[in-house]
Enzyme design. Structure first.
Site, PDB file in Angstrom:
ATOM      1  N   GLU A   1      -3.323   1.229  -0.292  1.00  0.00           N
ATOM      2  CA  GLU A   1      -3.179   2.356   0.815  1.00  0.00           C
ATOM      3  C   GLU A   1      -4.457   2.874   0.185  1.00  0.00           C
ATOM      4  OE1 GLU A   1      -0.203   6.263   0.698  1.00  0.00           O
ATOM      5  OE2 GLU A   1      -0.222   4.885  -0.926  1.00  0.00           O
TER       6      GLU A   1
ATOM      7  N   LYS B   1       2.169   6.049   8.278  1.00  0.00           N
ATOM      8  CA  LYS B   1       3.114   6.371   6.931  1.00  0.00           C
ATOM      9  C   LYS B   1       4.338   6.960   7.484  1.00  0.00           C
ATOM     10  CE  LYS B   1       2.981   7.260   1.979  1.00  0.00           C
ATOM     11  NZ  LYS B   1       2.311   7.478   0.964  1.00  0.00           N
TER      12      LYS B   1
ATOM     13  N   CYS C   1       3.832   2.453   0.737  1.00  0.00           N
ATOM     14  CA  CYS C   1       4.063   3.264  -0.449  1.00  0.00           C
ATOM     15  C   CYS C   1       5.497   3.738  -0.319  1.00  0.00           C
ATOM     16  CB  CYS C   1       3.071   4.104  -0.698  1.00  0.00           C
ATOM     17  SG  CYS C   1       3.059   4.722  -2.620  1.00  0.00           S
TER      18      CYS C   1
END
Length: 553
Positions: A45, A114, A150
């Site tokens: 990331e 995200k 994540c």
């Protein structure tokens, strides 16, 4: 359609703001993957910018430079496997996103944003980024890969949506920093996603230090049922090739590299070494110095420094006053000799006399008190900072979490310095850490083997030695009591009633609470230090300096 897919996992250490350097690391990993016949080379990331970039990430010029670097990287990696890498993007909504790019055929082929933005502990992503709608899987060489970023994999929603929209396996790129026992937390969440979705999952984490945080790697691969197939080392940069095969029931990962992780004490120690090593390397410092008092805190900091940087890059300075015991003189010298680093002896008596004489007209008619004690500490800070300026050596501070919590340190004195390796380690754990280091040595340590910290340092009663026969217990509860109360008030956000229920004296708990709150201004000005817990002082725990509230329980 192929029945075999090779993914190269690049568990690497980026530097915040070093766009060209991070791109070069990605390019080198891609070359390794290409040579190994990979279909996809994956990086963590926000790798192109480094993580966490904090408010740097909202600077338009920085985002534009990162996007230009990604475009150039795509062109450079046109002839070979796809490359997936994290970075910032500005979406169609003209909002900033934490994104994951798939580069293939000389261009940016896909971008995933995200969805769940963490806004707790050290994370401020709700303030920095915008969320987008949930997205489907990305096709790479005919294989549909879900790429939750994540935090997206910590909840069922995103992985469930990916599975329902045709993902064949899951790749989770992460910038997940260390706190004690975090690996088990990550693993449990990822096992849950695998069980829920029935899909293999690849968890890729970065490594390396960034300010107070250390990213500990430990990337892993899980097959159906949460069965592990691959587990990479923690803290080390690793490039590992993972093979997946398609059977009648879908994809599964072949067993590959598997490293058993060390215990919590070793991980804590490794974090402190890594944090200092990377802080130095990434800021450009080469050497450090510290005041070596003959006490346990400076002894463990000197040891960490030597293990991180090598003895030739560490200067220890003993700055005795008339209150410094012979035992402390002997112990400090023994530590420096055991570690093999430079040891300088710089008495502060004459300087203290000059300061006392200067202040005498204004202090006339007053009695000596804490002021005179703190003058000693501030003289030491002045002399150490003079050495730091003259020789370009960064000064390390040596206050443990117990002292940082209750302000048992002198601002502009022993708090002076650029980094504090033990800032998030309570005093009782410092004792355990010293014993552990004396009994253990690892290949990543640059210091010598053996009992480098004399037993006398570990067993003698702690003292600041700022007055005759002074002991820390004169001003504070014994450290097991102090640390037990602090763990409740700080680490658990507990109350005075919780302290009493745990068996501690209410008066002790109230005293510690008072010291904790009135010391906030000192912590606001203190050096950064390695984060070991999920309630470290700085981003994890943000309290106002002006605060009249006290727990009435």
């Amino acid at each position: 359609m192929s029945d075999r897919f090779r993914i190269t996992l690049a568990q690497l250490n980026p530097t915040v703001g070093d766009l060209a350097g991070n791109a070069a690391k990605a390019r080198a990993a891609w070359e390794e993957g290409k040579a190994a016949g990979a279909d996809l080379v994956a990086l963590p990331e926000m790798f192109i910018t480094g993580y966490q970039a904090q408010d740097l990430i909202v600077k338009p010029a920085f985002v534009a430079a990162a996007q230009a670097e990604l475009a150039a990287l795509a062109e450079a990696c046109a002839d070979g496997p796809a490359l997936s890498i994290g970075g910032p993007s500005v979406g169609e909504d003209l909002k900033l996103h934490n994104s994951y790019f798939v580069l293939q055929g000389g261009k940016i082929a896909s971008v995933v944003h995200k969805y769940f933005l963490p806004n707790f502990n050290v994370f401020d992503e709700v303030r920095l980024f915008s969320r987008d709608r949930m997205q489907g899987p990305v096709a790479v060489n005919g294989v549909r890969i879900g790429m939750p970023i994540c935090e997206d994999a910590w909840y069922p929603d995103v992985v469930e949506a990916l599975e329902e929209s045709g993902a064949e396996f899951i790749l989770v790129p992460n910038g997940s920093p260390y706190f004690r026992d975090k690996f088990e937390t990550r693993l449990n969440h990822m096992v849950a996603r695998v069980v829920e979705s029935g899909l293999p999952l690849i968890y890729l984490n970065m490594v390396g230090g960034q300010d107070d945080q250390v990213f500990d790697g430990g990337s892993f691969v899980l097959n159906r049922g949460g069965v592990p197939a691959v587990q990479l080392p923690i803290f080390d940069e690793v490039i590992s090739h993972v093979d997946l095969e398609r059977g009648d029931d879908g994809w599964h990962a072949l067993n590959g590299d598997f490293t058993t992780h060390p215990d919590a004490m070793e991980q804590d120690y490794r974090v402190m070494v890594t944090a200092l090593r990377d802080y130095m390397a990434k800021t450009g410092f080469k050497k450090v110095l510290l005041g070596l008092s003959g006490g346990i805190d400076s002894a463990i900091v000197a040891t960490i420094a030597v293990d991180a940087l090598g003895a030739e890059n560490v200067r220890c300075v003993m700055l005795p006053s008339e209150y410094t015991s012979q035992g402390s003189l002997d112990d400090a010298k023994a530590v420096a000799e055991n570690l093999g680093c430079r040891y300088d002896f710089l008495p502060i008596g004459k300087t203290r006399e000059a300061v006392t004489e200067t202040l005498a007209p204004l202090f006339e008619g007053t009695q000596p008190d804490l002021t005179e004690e703190n003058i000693q500490s501030r003289i030491r800070g002045l002399l150490l900072m003079a050495l730091s300026n003259k020789f370009g050596e960064m000064l390390l501070t040596t206050g443990n979490k117990s002292e940082v919590a209750v302000g048992y340190a002198t601002i502009y004195g022993d708090m002076a310095g650029g980094y504090n390796p033990i800032k998030d380690m309570y005093k009782t754990r410092v004792f355990d850490c010293c014993r552990w280091r004396n009994a253990n040595h690892r290949g990543w340590m640059m210091g010598p083997e053996g009992a480098v910290i004399p037993e006398a340092i570990i067993t003698k009663p702690p003292s600041a030695e700022l007055r005759e026969d002074q002991k820390d217990s004169d001003s504070l509860p014994d450290y097991p009591v102090l640390d037990g109360i602090l763990e409740i008030l700080v680490d658990e956000d507990g109350s005075i009633a919780d302290c009493v229920a745990a068996g501690y004296d209410r008066a002790d708990a109230k005293k510690i609470e008072h010291l904790l709150y009135i010391s906030e201004y000192k912590r606001f000005q203190s050096a950064p230090g390695a984060r070991l817990s999920k309630r470290a002082f700085w981003l994890d725990r943000r309290y106002p300096i002006v605060n009249r509230w006290r727990d009435p329980s």
